[in-house]
Design an enzyme around this catalytic site. Structure first.
Site, PDB file in Angstrom:
ATOM      1  CB  SER A 129       9.979  49.676 -21.106  1.00  0.00           C
ATOM      2  OG  SER A 129      11.305  49.497 -21.488  1.00  0.00           O
ATOM      3  CE  LYS A 159      16.871  48.124 -20.262  1.00  0.00           C
ATOM      4  NZ  LYS A 159      17.938  47.294 -20.873  1.00  0.00           N
TER       5      LYS A 159
END
Lengths: 376, 376, 376, 376
Positions: free
Chosen positions: C234, C162
């Site tokens: 992401s 992330k």
């Protein structure tokens, strides 16, 4: 000693953004303990899978729970929260926070914005969208008027209702008792619930004088000629009762806010927008200027594509667009029409206007501060 | 003997629906041999995979080919056809058909709507979106002005340009000659082409007086402060030249049509809409009534979301909506703003406004019939 | 005494629905204090305005805060939470909850699923998407491997990262220090950040052996031939560091779970799916049956439309569809391909696969329980 | 002397792209005079405002008219054209062109692909979606079978029906004769028409043995347990009759093509896909390889989201997604499942599967060339 209604329009950078609310509390402009209602315009699609509404409600609930040391369930009973998804076109996400303040001042010489909240009992699934629903909302609106100190129906200018919908388990529960429901289509049940709620408002404020509750129940989603000129209703899965927020003007309230409303006859009815602004003392030959916009506290409207698929004789394509839901188109159009006149895009334009104004049109209400020279 | 421009606004029930055109020919209102241009608002998404534009162009081409016994390629050389996709919100699909008629009457006492079409040479791929593109369009606009009999730049009020775009084979062809292109992203090449075309218009009509063509070429999609106030440009895959349609007013033309334009400074700039209507003698304190609307022949505007993501200080969500393209939102908003004032939804509002008006705004032009009492 | 990893796949009725989690705690299957990571597949659009991710993260954060009597910020430091929006086609919203348990049992005779979490320092805006970003993620992956007790790169099968993105204020902050950023386009910065993170993973697990970190930084979003076979990255607005979750197999862990991975070469590469299942002992001549599906604990994959706009020589339309984002199409396609083989739709298929597998393809990892007869 | 069916799968670069068709004619592979049917997969949304279907039909009609010196209306009577919109996920736009050739060769030793076209009379509006509609399609299928030389229902493997829908004028016309229609909702009338057509196919090929036509008429869109295993039906505004294309195997036909079908029980039923491929002699333990794919001429399937909103017990979100129509999701999912096995994305997957297979599933048919060693 009069009560005073305060209304705050706050910017929202996203569905969980309460920084403007925090700032208003920090500067003493808002007292969390005095908030009675929050209306929010969030940036989801406003349709089935719009989770921005739930996210915003959850964020406000947590916020009030922390600020007021309440359980979330207590917050829900204390503050009416209605989130409307969809900020298509020029529309801006924002919150409208309503406070009720005790005032030490003298009453105003003219009627001022009055707020009254009420709720119905929890409905049975088989009642949703039918005469019993109409009757329950009608009674709750009357209670809300009483609480607001509004005696005459003419002084009611906007009634927000949050109403329940049917789910498969609820339909099943009705079935086990041998009862049928208004529709087995859960999505359609939202329209039935909104429609029955709107007709309940219409009944309470004398808009359908010669029609019985039973007739209104039978007309839900069938007879568009019956409608309310002040109702704005939205259905949510999280409740089985109906929460009602009555806004009007009353001599029992002080402060400097006033509300008025008109009905847009179609999506581009600028005259109705000019009318409601005129009612509040605005000049409307041109778009409102910066000083006028400071007086403008809130604009609340309903939008819907006309089922005839035409506007003033020319075809619209909202109902045939399988890429964009019709209600999204309608909000964008009506948002543009209203913004054209008021010069402001933080407008609470919501969709799903069954029995809320005529086909393709809808109510538009405005809350404004009195002009200084008008405050006698 | 003056020429006369006639403009017909025809309803479209779909992208291939020419029944209104057939009817106009049957009743003698339109002469296919006199048609010089067709602008169409079709109901696709106005973006990459909008096939309603090609479908409409193909339908008109077949129609003219059959009516005039021409090959399709001859039709394309004879009639400028520009289709703009996207009828979001209240907008109505429609066709605008422009005719040039020989008139036996006396010249008008005032300048009248004048039409001039022209085309550039075919560009090389490496020229698209650069100074050579700007220069070519500038020259074509000057030719169009001459053909229209418009001597002064101030008398030009709207210039429609249909311009080319880059494809992978075109980029490859440039590469084999050792040339680079403005962008290797074919979608972005549409913006570059529209931008260069708009700046070509700006150069032709003296809107960027102290800027060289080289500087304009370097500013394409980089410096939004340079823009045209009359250009409306759209890119298409089917051509390598640029087709130009100049609309203005000229004493050499007769009839009763006149054109004017203003620039919307942002998406909700009602004042610009009122301004252009005032220029044409309309009262604008309220929405145009039925008699005024009869005089209103065409409304042409560009719409675009502001890159700042705000309108008058409030956030818009057009650029962050991954479900609906930003240009679709913008057309819906601007369509609502214009419809609010004119009371009519057959508006040619098109998106993609690079260098066509300021960021978030765009030109708005209106063609109207003179008032009877104004026709001296 | 070995550690044991437990992975729970829980149904989600909506982005805030944690009833399955409550039930698992109530029956003792999950211990909130042992949860180290949550991956969630939520039903938003997976693009810019997907608020289901934030809503889910907020819901989990509140849940852990209440269960563990922690402040929300402490929850975020303790539990890696990565929400991936988009359940197009047959995909089902679900949560994957990872626990780390102390085991009293004997170590397994074979390597078992091992989990290692780590974080980078907070990056400066000008570092995002560049070599410094690559290096930081590389180092964090190495820390994660160490914590997981995984010594060999070959034993790493999936790395979730992330990573941060650029915002206008962050770009501005860099500018005031005289620094430029990788891209001024905030949306594109997500791709740069995902790409740099993926190349950081590639560097850590020896997938790009002869390429320096500087070269990797220069290759971000430029050279698709460099990629990781295990990375899934992401970008989120809420962090400036990078959170890393390393999954692999290690002799230091017990229990009965094992992980394997392959790389889909394009969107319809069934062979890769069959390959990873074979690696885990599944028969793949037909769709997995009910007993095999019980062994299947999690499927994690990346999906992306090929930039060539073809699949096996035939055109796809994902990149040209202005109504549906390309990543939504890609998840639907890859979800169908994987579901075809595993007979299960609760698949963690996520989009945005820059440098995560070859163009148009992506990694696919599976976590499965050992067959009883394989547990020696 | 047997007839021979030829089937050509041609790439489409857009809804009006017939360059592959031109090329096939130029090289003698296709004889325009022998074409009996065209099925097209076009890249629109497959829903109400999908104009790619009309655009493609128009393009083919013009093409045949020019090639065969026929009026457009004659083309429509001569060639069955069915366009299905929607190439979501990995699906590729393509044309399937069916020819019927006179063969000088000896008959094949095994049944070969047989084609039979037929049409019903024009229906009255009040018949659409009801028993009379079922009966008319049933009879046309029987005529199509006869023309195809197929005696046994078991030898029918795919029946394409193009059927009419209701419009406001058609409903009005019925009303003036004192007749009611199946539904006043024009969009729903498409489902009724597709459903009645599918049940007409079911009746013709003995799939609903003990059910009368009246009972079938009453079951349309009400009883999903009644369905056809071979029907693929689609509704169009341009006709009032029903056009039927029967595909099966017959000893009266030569060549090397054969057709088979199975029924997918849900959206991820890989077993059905493997089954139909096995029926045609393909090995299915892995994705078809390049040589097998050369034998694969056409894949035809229906896709639909299950109304239960679950697949194998896990929730799908297709029905609740207000941003993407459910049929688009379903085509993407089923396209992925089939492509996984056949390694090819030019698949005719169409939506709207009322009474065409069980809820959430649908028929899948494959046309393939015989293996050389199988051609005795």
């Amino acid at each position: 000693m009069p009560r005073v209604a305060r209304v705050h329009r706050l910017d929202a950078a996203g569905p969980s953004d309460l920084t403007a609310l925090d700032a208003a509390v920090a500067t003493g402009r808002i007292d969390p303990a005095r908030v009675v209602a929050v209306l929010g315009k969030t940036e989801g699609n406003g349709c089935v899978n719009d989770f921005t509404r739930g996210y915003a409600t959850e964020s406000f609930t947590q916020w009030f729970a922390a600020r007021l040391a309440l359980a979330p369930a207590e917050v829900e009973r204390r503050v009416v929260m209605v989130m409307s998804g969809g900020t298509e076109g020029c529309l801006a996400p924002h919150w409208l926070v309503f406070e009720e303040i005790d005032s030490a001042g003298a009453p105003a010489a003219l009627p001022r914005l009055a707020i009254g909240a009420a709720a119905t009992r929890e409905l049975l699934p088989e009642e949703i969208g039918r005469a019993a629903h109409v009757a329950a909302v009608r009674d709750a609106v009357l209670v809300g008027m009483q609480r607001a100190g509004i005696a005459r129906a003419d002084d009611v200018h906007y009634v927000q209702v949050k109403c329940p919908l049917l789910t498969k388990p609820r339909i099943h529960a009705a079935g086990t008792r041998g009862q049928t429901v208004a529709t087995e289509d859960t999505y359609k049940s939202m329209a039935y619930s909104r429609g029955a709620s709107a007709l309940g408002v219409a009944a309470a404020v004398d808009e359908v004088p010669d029609v019985t509750v039973e007739q209104l129940g039978a007309a839900v989603c069938r007879d568009p000629s019956l409608y309310s000129r002040r109702a704005s209703t939205s259905a949510g899965i999280e409740l089985m009762d109906n929460q009602v927020l009555v806004l009007g003007n009353s001599m029992q309230w002080g402060g400097d806010l006033r509300i008025a409303h008109r009905v847009m006859q179609d999506a581009i009815d600028l005259g109705a927008v000019q009318g409601v602004l005129s009612d509040l003392g605005f000049g409307v030959a041109a778009q409102l200027g910066a000083r006028d916009r400071e007086r403008l506290v809130a604009v609340l409207a309903k939008a819907e594509p006309s089922r005839t698929a035409v506007i003033r004789g020319a075809r619209h394509t909202m109902l045939d667009d399988s890429d964009i839901q019709a209600t999204r188109h309608a909000r964008a159009a009506v948002g543009g029409v209203i913004a054209a006149m008021v010069g402001e895009t933080r407008l609470f334009v919501s969709g799903g206007a069954e029995h809320q104004g005529p086909d393709g049109g809808g109510p538009v209400a405005v809350i404004a501060r009195e002009r200084v020279d008008a405050v006698r």
